[in-house]
Design a protein around this motif. Structure first.
Motif, PDB file in Angstrom:
ATOM      1  N   LYS A 101       0.815  -1.216   0.000  1.00  0.00           N
ATOM      2  CA  LYS A 101       0.000   0.000   0.000  1.00  0.00           C
ATOM      3  C   LYS A 101       0.853   1.273   0.000  1.00  0.00           C
ATOM      4  CE  LYS A 101      -3.591  -2.395   2.567  1.00  0.00           C
ATOM      5  NZ  LYS A 101      -4.326  -2.511   3.820  1.00  0.00           N
ATOM      6  N   GLY A 102       2.092   1.143  -0.462  1.00  0.00           N
ATOM      7  CA  GLY A 102       2.958   2.322  -0.559  1.00  0.00           C
ATOM      8  C   GLY A 102       3.329   2.917   0.787  1.00  0.00           C
ATOM      9  N   GLN A 103       3.210   2.121   1.837  1.00  0.00           N
ATOM     10  CA  GLN A 103       3.493   2.636   3.182  1.00  0.00           C
ATOM     11  C   GLN A 103       4.998   2.697   3.445  1.00  0.00           C
ATOM     12  OE1 GLN A 103       1.644   3.799   5.555  1.00  0.00           O
ATOM     13  NE2 GLN A 103      -0.381   2.887   5.538  1.00  0.00           N
ATOM     14  N   ASP A 104       5.349   3.427   4.478  1.00  0.00           N
ATOM     15  CA  ASP A 104       6.734   3.406   4.977  1.00  0.00           C
ATOM     16  C   ASP A 104       6.658   3.455   6.500  1.00  0.00           C
ATOM     17  OD1 ASP A 104       6.644   6.090   5.922  1.00  0.00           O
ATOM     18  OD2 ASP A 104       7.073   6.813   3.915  1.00  0.00           O
ATOM     19  N   PRO A 105       7.763   3.230   7.199  1.00  0.00           N
ATOM     20  CA  PRO A 105       7.701   3.162   8.664  1.00  0.00           C
ATOM     21  C   PRO A 105       7.082   4.398   9.306  1.00  0.00           C
ATOM     22  CG  PRO A 105       9.826   2.383   7.894  1.00  0.00           C
ATOM     23  CD  PRO A 105       9.121   2.922   6.695  1.00  0.00           C
ATOM     24  N   GLU A 106       7.401   5.569   8.764  1.00  0.00           N
ATOM     25  CA  GLU A 106       6.857   6.790   9.370  1.00  0.00           C
ATOM     26  C   GLU A 106       5.336   6.815   9.251  1.00  0.00           C
ATOM     27  OE1 GLU A 106       8.852  10.401   8.220  1.00  0.00           O
ATOM     28  OE2 GLU A 106      10.794   9.412   8.195  1.00  0.00           O
ATOM     29  N   GLU A 107       4.837   6.415   8.081  1.00  0.00           N
ATOM     30  CA  GLU A 107       3.381   6.402   7.879  1.00  0.00           C
ATOM     31  C   GLU A 107       2.716   5.418   8.835  1.00  0.00           C
ATOM     32  OE1 GLU A 107       1.595   8.407   6.149  1.00  0.00           O
ATOM     33  OE2 GLU A 107       3.321   9.430   5.285  1.00  0.00           O
ATOM     34  N   ILE A 108       3.392   4.304   9.086  1.00  0.00           N
ATOM     35  CA  ILE A 108       2.835   3.305  10.013  1.00  0.00           C
ATOM     36  C   ILE A 108       2.699   3.912  11.412  1.00  0.00           C
ATOM     37  CG2 ILE A 108       3.284   1.095  11.164  1.00  0.00           C
ATOM     38  CD1 ILE A 108       4.599   0.169   8.510  1.00  0.00           C
ATOM     39  N   VAL A 109       3.711   4.655  11.839  1.00  0.00           N
ATOM     40  CA  VAL A 109       3.665   5.299  13.160  1.00  0.00           C
ATOM     41  C   VAL A 109       2.538   6.337  13.211  1.00  0.00           C
ATOM     42  CG1 VAL A 109       4.920   6.803  14.756  1.00  0.00           C
ATOM     43  CG2 VAL A 109       6.109   4.903  13.656  1.00  0.00           C
ATOM     44  N   PHE A 110       2.462   7.184  12.192  1.00  0.00           N
ATOM     45  CA  PHE A 110       1.412   8.211  12.190  1.00  0.00           C
ATOM     46  C   PHE A 110       0.019   7.570  12.155  1.00  0.00           C
ATOM     47  CE2 PHE A 110       4.781  10.828   9.858  1.00  0.00           C
ATOM     48  CZ  PHE A 110       5.262  11.366  11.044  1.00  0.00           C
ATOM     49  N   GLY A 111      -0.092   6.501  11.371  1.00  0.00           N
ATOM     50  CA  GLY A 111      -1.380   5.804  11.275  1.00  0.00           C
ATOM     51  C   GLY A 111      -1.810   5.268  12.626  1.00  0.00           C
ATOM     52  N   LEU A 112      -0.836   4.738  13.363  1.00  0.00           N
ATOM     53  CA  LEU A 112      -1.158   4.197  14.685  1.00  0.00           C
ATOM     54  C   LEU A 112      -1.645   5.304  15.622  1.00  0.00           C
ATOM     55  CD1 LEU A 112      -1.238   2.019  16.870  1.00  0.00           C
ATOM     56  CD2 LEU A 112       1.196   2.401  17.252  1.00  0.00           C
ATOM     57  N   LYS A 162       4.634  -0.870  20.973  1.00  0.00           N
ATOM     58  CA  LYS A 162       5.400  -1.790  20.126  1.00  0.00           C
ATOM     59  C   LYS A 162       4.534  -2.972  19.692  1.00  0.00           C
ATOM     60  CE  LYS A 162      10.054  -0.716  21.773  1.00  0.00           C
ATOM     61  NZ  LYS A 162      11.192  -1.173  22.595  1.00  0.00           N
ATOM     62  N   GLY A 163       3.727  -3.458  20.611  1.00  0.00           N
ATOM     63  CA  GLY A 163       2.807  -4.548  20.260  1.00  0.00           C
ATOM     64  C   GLY A 163       1.842  -4.111  19.166  1.00  0.00           C
ATOM     65  N   MET A 164       1.377  -2.869  19.282  1.00  0.00           N
ATOM     66  CA  MET A 164       0.439  -2.347  18.268  1.00  0.00           C
ATOM     67  C   MET A 164       1.125  -2.188  16.918  1.00  0.00           C
ATOM     68  SD  MET A 164      -1.655   0.471  20.454  1.00  0.00           S
ATOM     69  CE  MET A 164      -2.580   0.003  21.910  1.00  0.00           C
ATOM     70  N   ILE A 165       2.400  -1.786  16.953  1.00  0.00           N
ATOM     71  CA  ILE A 165       3.146  -1.657  15.697  1.00  0.00           C
ATOM     72  C   ILE A 165       3.245  -3.032  15.026  1.00  0.00           C
ATOM     73  CG2 ILE A 165       5.510  -1.347  14.783  1.00  0.00           C
ATOM     74  CD1 ILE A 165       4.040   1.296  15.072  1.00  0.00           C
ATOM     75  N   GLN A 166       3.522  -4.064  15.819  1.00  0.00           N
ATOM     76  CA  GLN A 166       3.596  -5.425  15.248  1.00  0.00           C
ATOM     77  C   GLN A 166       2.277  -5.776  14.571  1.00  0.00           C
ATOM     78  OE1 GLN A 166       4.892  -8.454  17.964  1.00  0.00           O
ATOM     79  NE2 GLN A 166       6.638  -7.270  18.689  1.00  0.00           N
ATOM     80  N   SER A 167       1.205  -5.431  15.249  1.00  0.00           N
ATOM     81  CA  SER A 167      -0.116  -5.741  14.715  1.00  0.00           C
ATOM     82  C   SER A 167      -0.393  -4.939  13.435  1.00  0.00           C
ATOM     83  CB  SER A 167      -1.137  -5.419  15.808  1.00  0.00           C
ATOM     84  OG  SER A 167      -2.415  -5.519  15.314  1.00  0.00           O
ATOM     85  N   GLU A 168      -0.012  -3.659  13.434  1.00  0.00           N
ATOM     86  CA  GLU A 168      -0.205  -2.821  12.245  1.00  0.00           C
ATOM     87  C   GLU A 168       0.577  -3.398  11.058  1.00  0.00           C
ATOM     88  OE1 GLU A 168      -1.829   0.366  11.837  1.00  0.00           O
ATOM     89  OE2 GLU A 168      -2.813  -0.102  13.727  1.00  0.00           O
ATOM     90  N   VAL A 169       1.801  -3.822  11.338  1.00  0.00           N
ATOM     91  CA  VAL A 169       2.649  -4.357  10.263  1.00  0.00           C
ATOM     92  C   VAL A 169       2.070  -5.671   9.746  1.00  0.00           C
ATOM     93  CG1 VAL A 169       4.938  -5.327   9.772  1.00  0.00           C
ATOM     94  CG2 VAL A 169       4.745  -3.186  11.032  1.00  0.00           C
TER      95      VAL A 169
END
Lengths: 133, 194
Positions: free
Chosen positions: B44-55, B78-85
């Motif tokens: 989906k064209g995401q990058d790590p920064e977008e994942i953080v902002f999305g969370l 961190k658990g939520m980041i794992q889930s987002e990824v």
């Protein structure tokens, strides 16, 4: 030596992800070295956070307004403080001013046996039931 | 997002530390588990920064993400980041695309970003070959201590502290070797999956 390579790989991945207790300046330096524009990232993070705070405050204000509106009531208007006015509302309701359903709820109620608070609470309950229809 | 964690994040210093830790973790997690590196593209064209902002957006919207005041903020995030990824890689239109040679190992060894990792590290044979490649890596071969670090992991070490104890190498240096491993590891894992 008999090595459980799966377990070893799991351990390795766990260790590579573990917190290395870097300070903020160290994190800044590490991320910068990896090519991250740290200042830009933090600026956007702050903006995202501020936007969230504002949206949350707005949401809470709307909820508070809704609650206040529900408490005020749309059926009886503001449920007034004095017993005389509360009883007047019940009389109007019993007479059918607020519709047949409310009239039915009031018809067999012995309001003389109720305290002011009970009376007010009962009328508020009718308000809420009416609002939820 | 509500409660004491939200209040704590209103402090600039605290918020910036959390933000940087979260981004660092997201980058590490994507690299170690999914072979991501700068220059590779996420679904989906995401990058790590977008994942953080999305969370953060989701936390404020209460969109399936809620913080518990009684638990550590960073651990929860961190658990939520794992889930987002995970969601990112397993969504209906999740398709990883790699482009641009940028691997630490040079041309033809570029890490490719794929969802090969899932939640398991791979079969026994896969893991054995992975360690073999690690041992044979030029950077490991060139540094005796680096070799001991890799051996310590094979020998059951599960943290930098454990590696330091097994090898006698100072923990600061183990962290440094781990940083190098984070760069090498995704490319080797990807290589085995080709």
């Amino acid at each position: 030596m008999s090595t459980n390579y799966q377990k070893a790989a799991q351990n390795l991945e766990k260790a590579l992800l573990e917190d290395s207790n870097l300070t903020e300046p160290q994190l800044r330096q590490k991320l910068s070295e990896e090519g991250v524009d740290v200042d830009r990232f933090l600026k956007r993070f702050d903006a995202t956070f501020r936007k969230g705070i504002q949206a949350k405050a707005k949401h809470e204000a709307v909820e508070a307004k809704t609650r206040a509106s529900a408490a005020r009531g749309s059926l009886f208007g503001r449920i007034v403080e004095t017993r005389e006015n509360l009883l007047a509302l019940v009389r109007e309701a019993t007479a059918g001013r607020f519709g047949a359903e409310v009239m039915a709820r009031c018809r067999n109620k012995d309001t003389n046996a109720m305290s002011d608070n009970e009376l007010r609470s009962w009328l508020e309950d009718i308000e809420k039931l009416n609002a939820n229809k | 997002m509500a409660g004491k964690h939200l209040e704590s994040l209103k402090n600039n210093e605290r918020r910036w530390k959390v933000a940087l830790e979260l981004l660092d973790y997201t980058r590490n997690y994507l690299g170690v588990r999914y072979g991501w590196h700068d220059g590779s593209m996420l679904p989906k064209g995401q990058d790590p920064e977008e994942i953080v902002f999305g969370l953060i957006d989701r936390l404020f919207a209460g969109d399936g993400r809620h913080l518990n005041d009684d638990e550590d903020l960073i651990v929860q995030l961190k658990g939520m980041i794992q889930s987002e990824v995970w969601n990112l890689h397993h969504g209906s239109d999740a398709k990883a695309v790699s482009f641009e040679a940028a691997g630490d190992d040079g041309p033809h060894h570029e890490p490719v970003c794929s969802s090969f990792a899932d939640d398991i590290v791979g079969s026994m044979d896969f893991c054995q070959r992975l360690f073999r490649l690690l041992e044979e890596h030029p950077k490991v071969q060139a540094d005796e201590d680096f070799g001991y670090v890799v051996l310590a992991y094979q020998d059951g070490a599960d943290s930098a502290q454990a590696v330091a104890e097994k090898t006698g190498i100072k923990i600061e240096r183990v962290y440094e070797y781990n940083r190098q491993l984070r760069k090498i590891y995704p490319s080797l894992k990807a290589k085995l999956n080709q």
